[in-house]
Design an enzyme around this catalytic site. Structure first.
Site, PDB file in Angstrom:
ATOM      1  CB  CYS A  23      -1.055   0.544   0.907  1.00 51.94           C
ATOM      2  SG  CYS A  23      -1.456   1.595   1.855  1.00 51.94           S
TER       3      CYS A  23
ATOM      4  CB  CYS B 182       0.669   2.190   4.341  1.00 47.58           C
ATOM      5  SG  CYS B 182      -0.842   0.913   4.082  1.00 47.58           S
TER       6      CYS B 182
END
Ligand SMILES: [Zn+2]
Length: 143
Positions: free
Chosen positions: A67, A70
């Site tokens: 991600c 993230c």
């Protein structure tokens, strides 16, 4: 104030006195240092106990390796863990490897940051955010 955290090396749960965190606490099982100046990984196996036992506010980063946002969030969490060591507990949970906890908290997008106080969720927000925003989220915990 104490926290119960998993050893980053052997996963054994250790109770750590936050007033003595400068003395570098060591794992009771493997004797390696338990460093609280960086986020600690929790799993489906350890999550509940770590959250429930913490006497300071906890922020959990629900993330995944693939991600992008993230990865943007990670250094912000590193900073908070470093600057607020002994005051807040910063945890991260890999949602791919720990689907039970992610499902239990109904995490649908990542990163999701959830703040807990004495085992209870007090705030949450999804998406990468700047440092000031994360501090504000943590301020919603009253202790
Ligand atoms: Zn250990």
């Amino acid at each position: 104030m104490t926290v119960t955290v998993p050893c980053p090396f052997c996963s054994t749960l250790n109770r750590v006195d936050l007033d003595r965190v400068d003395d570098t606490p060591r794992c009771g099982q493997c004797s390696r240092p338990i460093l609280l100046d960086r986020p600690l990984a929790v799993t489906d196996a350890t999550f509940e106990q770590v959250i429930g036992a913490s006497e300071v506010p906890v922020v959990v980063d629900f993330y995944a390796d693939w991600c992008g946002p993230c990865k943007v969030m990670a250094p912000v969490l590193d900073q908070v863990a470093h600057d607020r060591q002994g005051e807040v507990l910063v945890l991260k949970l890999d949602t791919d490897r720990n689907p039970v906890t992610a499902g239990q908290f109904n995490v649908r997008s990542i990163p999701t940051l959830i703040v807990f106080e004495r085992g209870r969720e007090v705030a949450r927000e999804s998406g990468a955010m700047p440092r000031g925003h994360l501090d504000a989220l943590l301020a919603r915990a009253t202790s």
